[in-house]
Design a protein around this motif. Structure first.
Motif, PDB file in Angstrom:
ATOM      1  N   TRP A 227      92.647 115.559  45.574  1.00 52.88           N
ATOM      2  CA  TRP A 227      93.094 114.865  46.781  1.00 52.88           C
ATOM      3  C   TRP A 227      94.610 114.968  46.943  1.00 52.88           C
ATOM      4  O   TRP A 227      95.120 115.287  48.019  1.00 52.88           O
ATOM      5  N   GLN A 228      95.322 114.722  45.855  1.00 49.91           N
ATOM      6  CA  GLN A 228      96.779 114.771  45.909  1.00 49.91           C
ATOM      7  C   GLN A 228      97.262 116.198  46.133  1.00 49.91           C
ATOM      8  O   GLN A 228      98.231 116.425  46.850  1.00 49.91           O
ATOM      9  N   LEU A 229      96.585 117.146  45.532  1.00 50.74           N
ATOM     10  CA  LEU A 229      96.949 118.547  45.714  1.00 50.74           C
ATOM     11  C   LEU A 229      96.906 118.908  47.198  1.00 50.74           C
ATOM     12  O   LEU A 229      97.854 119.469  47.749  1.00 50.74           O
ATOM     13  N   LEU A 230      95.802 118.554  47.823  1.00 55.21           N
ATOM     14  CA  LEU A 230      95.632 118.904  49.230  1.00 55.21           C
ATOM     15  C   LEU A 230      96.615 118.148  50.108  1.00 55.21           C
ATOM     16  O   LEU A 230      97.166 118.700  51.052  1.00 55.21           O
ATOM     17  N   SER A 231      96.882 116.877  49.794  1.00 50.78           N
ATOM     18  CA  SER A 231      97.827 116.175  50.672  1.00 50.78           C
ATOM     19  C   SER A 231      99.255 116.658  50.442  1.00 50.78           C
ATOM     20  O   SER A 231     100.035 116.699  51.384  1.00 50.78           O
ATOM     21  N   LEU A 232      99.581 117.056  49.222  1.00 51.91           N
ATOM     22  CA  LEU A 232     100.943 117.542  48.984  1.00 51.91           C
ATOM     23  C   LEU A 232     101.186 118.868  49.687  1.00 51.91           C
ATOM     24  O   LEU A 232     102.293 119.162  50.129  1.00 51.91           O
ATOM     25  N   LEU A 233     100.131 119.694  49.786  1.00 53.40           N
ATOM     26  CA  LEU A 233     100.286 120.979  50.473  1.00 53.40           C
ATOM     27  C   LEU A 233     100.638 120.781  51.940  1.00 53.40           C
ATOM     28  O   LEU A 233     101.315 121.603  52.537  1.00 53.40           O
ATOM     29  N   THR A 234     100.161 119.694  52.517  1.00 56.07           N
ATOM     30  CA  THR A 234     100.328 119.532  53.960  1.00 56.07           C
ATOM     31  C   THR A 234     101.348 118.460  54.345  1.00 56.07           C
ATOM     32  O   THR A 234     101.643 118.299  55.515  1.00 56.07           O
ATOM     33  N   THR A 235     101.899 117.732  53.365  1.00 51.90           N
ATOM     34  CA  THR A 235     102.794 116.636  53.722  1.00 51.90           C
ATOM     35  C   THR A 235     104.172 117.182  54.088  1.00 51.90           C
ATOM     36  O   THR A 235     104.614 118.166  53.517  1.00 51.90           O
TER      37      THR A 235
END
Lengths: 310, 392
Positions: A227-235
């Motif tokens: 979850w964090q990986l995906l949100s960090l990619l797009t934040t």
């Protein structure tokens, strides 16, 4: 004649389906479409022309030969890897601390770590602007301690690790509470008797953590990581503020998501076609990395073996 | 093996007093039981001995050494939880090996000890399975194996049989008792099930509302309940408790509704006299009742009306009403099958009737032997009893 009616399941799903369709699927298709056209400067008419993979060729050319864009790629990798580590390991440590300390103190402790998440982006950005800018708090402290002899512009002059450290620090602080909350409740969900049994069996804190708590919360670890990986990619909200206010050097503070934003909406470029190609690439990389992480952490194994009630 | 002793132990959780001034001694190598209804503080008492809780006051001693402040891992106790508390992510082998792995014993020794305890408990076939693949009885054996593998000085069992089917329960009950005899480990067994306590324990401590009510052998607790709580708790069904008046003609006699009269001999008569009671509670066990159509000679006989008859197979349980409405239960042969409404006589041998002070709820016979004001200390040796009395 009775009106044809939707069966109840479809009725219940329709609202969510509508939202996903309008705010996810349609933009995704538009992005993909735009990435195959020469659209620039919001000239919508150009959306009817078709240029094939031209934008992707341009994008990969830029990544290879434009030092700024390749810096963005490096920044993205360092930022995601660094912040992810901070968020997952930090979240684990904070959850452990919150779990071990007394209940009332624990609530305050968790609230404290939740503050960055609840603070508006601009306010939080301003706080760290005052902290990191050359005449800011950090330099004042370091000067007092005689660790430096004159103010240092950490985000602009100490390349590349100055700005990288700052963006990892600021985003880490925002993201760490997420892992903390998930891990904390996972630790709480382990039955008390399991802890008691382990204590009676002779377990010290180290054994409790590594032999009982972590193995039993593996599922949560996988979830938080992906979850964090995906949100960090797009934040990019906090990064945008830090770059815009000059806290960090532009290209060392810009991740791929911010690059997409700048390319599409930034006053200098306004190249929506290129931005769409870059966004599509990000989606593909995101899906790939997400799946890879699930595979590496044994998601399917976990799904296959459901181990009793927990 | 050790002797476990509790001296003046209290445990508070906030305002709630879970354990009140408990003085108990669990003899070395014996099978002792803490028996009480749910919420009586019996599990708290066990956790205090295990070190999971620390006493608010008082001392816990293992062989005379104060362990009150030692954490559980320094006490060398084995504990079996009511829900077994097996580690769900470990195989049976890893579960049993856990206490040894933590100690860092060599692999070979761990394997040997795990296999030997698994053989003893007949679970050596299950070592590769996970807890969720086991039946309740098997999980219970694994929990026991995990407690025994570290060769504990004290084995603590928290309602270990309550989650099992009736048949498995009987089987494991017998096995547990044999195992304890063989290993000679000081064992403390917490249960709300009196039949388990009566069947297995060498010594029973009855606890209610955090206070020890009586300590003694199963025979003691069954035959000579120290107070009304114990009398009304032990037995299946428990003793009949009937309010009765005391008349003086001039020697004191107890008069029960339905024409029952019981004039106790010495020394009970003078105790009754000394206490100056107007009323008492008479207690007698349902299995000591002889139901008949006539009063019996040398028995205390009360006329009563049959209220309900329950057929239990091996026997019948008859509930009757005395003329003043108090209920009396009687266990009879299945051949005797009275109908509701029948008039019958409840006959009880005088020696089977115990008398209780309705205010203090204490057994009148026991009042002088153990002064009413002090909590019971564990029967144990005469020295200990004397020592306890001197402390007062």
């Amino acid at each position: 004649m009775p009106r044809p009616r939707l069966p109840p399941p479809a009725l219940f799903l329709s609202l969510a389906a509508f939202l996903v369709l309008v705010f996810y699927m349609v933009p995704l298709i538009l992005t993909l479409w735009a990435s195959l056209t020469p659209v620039r400067n919001w000239d919508i008419a150009q959306l009817r022309q078709f240029v094939g993979a031209e934008n992707y060729r341009r994008l990969f050319h830029l990544i290879r030969f434009d030092p700024d864009v390749s810096t963005v790629v490096k920044t993205t990798i360092v930022f995601v890897a660094g912040t992810l580590t901070v968020n997952v390991l930090g979240g684990l440590l904070l959850a452990l601390a919150a779990f071990i300390i007394e209940e009332r103190a624990s609530l305050g402790f968790r609230l404290l770590w939740f503050l960055p998440r609840m603070t508006p982006v601009a306010v939080f950005g301003l706080l760290w602007y005052y902290f990191f800018y050359p005449q800011g708090t950090l330099n004042a402290i370091l000067l007092k301690l005689h660790l430096i002899s004159h103010p240092v512009n950490w985000g602009q002059d100490v390349l590349p690790w100055g700005p990288w450290s700052i963006i990892i620090f600021v985003n880490g602080l925002v993201g760490v509470s997420y892992g903390m909350i998930i891990f904390y409740s996972a630790f709480k969900a382990i039955p008390k008797d399991i802890y008691r049994a382990a204590l009676v069996d002779g377990a010290r804190l180290r054994d409790l953590v590594f032999r009982i708590m972590l193995p039993l919360t593996r599922w949560h670890l996988i979830f938080v990581t992906v979850w964090q990986l995906l949100s960090l990619l797009t934040t990019y909200a906090h990064l945008f503020v830090l770059v815009e206010w000059g806290v960090v050097e532009k290209w060392h503070g810009m991740t791929w998501a911010l690059y997409v934003f700048e390319t599409a909406f930034g006053s200098a470029v306004n190249d929506q076609a290129l931005a769409s190609a870059a966004a599509t690439l990000l989606v593909v990389v995101g899906i790939g990395l997400g799946l890879l992480t699930l595979r590496l952490m044994g998601f399917e194994r976990e799904l296959g073996a459901i181990r009793g009630e927990l | 093996m050790v002797e476990v002793e509790l001296r003046g132990v209290w445990k508070r959780f906030g305002d709630f007093v879970a354990v009140k001034n408990v003085n108990l001694r669990f003899p070395d190598g014996k099978f002792s039981s803490i028996l009480g209804p749910s919420g009586s503080g019996k599990t708290t008492l066990l956790y205090l001995i295990a070190g999971i809780y620390k006493p608010s006051r008082g001392e816990i001693l293992f062989d005379g050494e104060d362990v009150s402040r030692l954490p559980p891992n320094k006490r060398n106790v084995g504990l079996v939880f009511q829900n077994y508390a097996l580690y769900p992510h470990m195989t049976v082998f890893e579960n049993i090996a856990f206490p040894l792995t933590i100690k860092g014993l060599p692999r070979g020794e761990i394997e040997e000890r795990v296999h030997s305890v698994a053989r003893m408990l007949h679970i050596d076939e299950l070592l590769d399975r996970y807890p969720h693949q086991l039946s309740g009885g098997q999980q219970q054996r694994v929990a026991l194996a995990r407690a025994l593998v570290k060769e504990p000085a004290v084995l603590l069992l928290d309602e270990p049989l309550s989650n099992l089917d009736a048949l498995v329960r009987l089987e494991i009950r017998g096995e547990l008792k044999r195992l304890q005899r063989r290993l000679g480990i000081t064992t403390i067994y917490v249960t709300h099930d009196q039949s388990e306590a009566l069947a297995m324990a060498d010594l029973i401590a009855v606890i209610h509302r955090g206070e020890i009510q009586q300590v003694g052998s199963p025979e003691d607790v069954y035959r000579r309940p120290r107070n009304l709580f114990v009398a009304g708790f032990i037995g299946m069904p428990p003793a009949n408790l009937v309010k009765a008046a005391v008349t003086r003609t001039p020697t004191p006699c107890v008069v029960i509704a339905g024409g029952g009269e019981y004039c106790p001999g010495e020394p009970l008569a003078s105790k009754l006299e000394a206490l100056g009671l107007e009323a008492v509670v008479a207690a007698f066990r349902p299995e000591d009742v002889v139901l008949g159509e006539h009063p019996m000679e040398d028995y205390v006989s009360m006329e009563a009306e049959v209220y309900v008859v329950e057929t239990l197979g091996r026997e019948n349980l008859v509930t009757l009403r005395l003329p003043d409405g108090q209920a009396v239960k009687a266990i009879t042969s299945p051949l005797l099958n009275p109908r509701p409404g029948d008039k019958m006589y409840v006959n009880v041998e005088p020696s089977k009737i115990l008398l209780y002070d309705p205010d203090t709820e204490l057994n009148i016979e026991a009042i002088e032997a153990a002064p009413a004001a002090r909590p019971v200390s564990l029967a144990g040796s005469p020295e200990r009893r004397r020592a306890a009395q001197e402390e007062d």
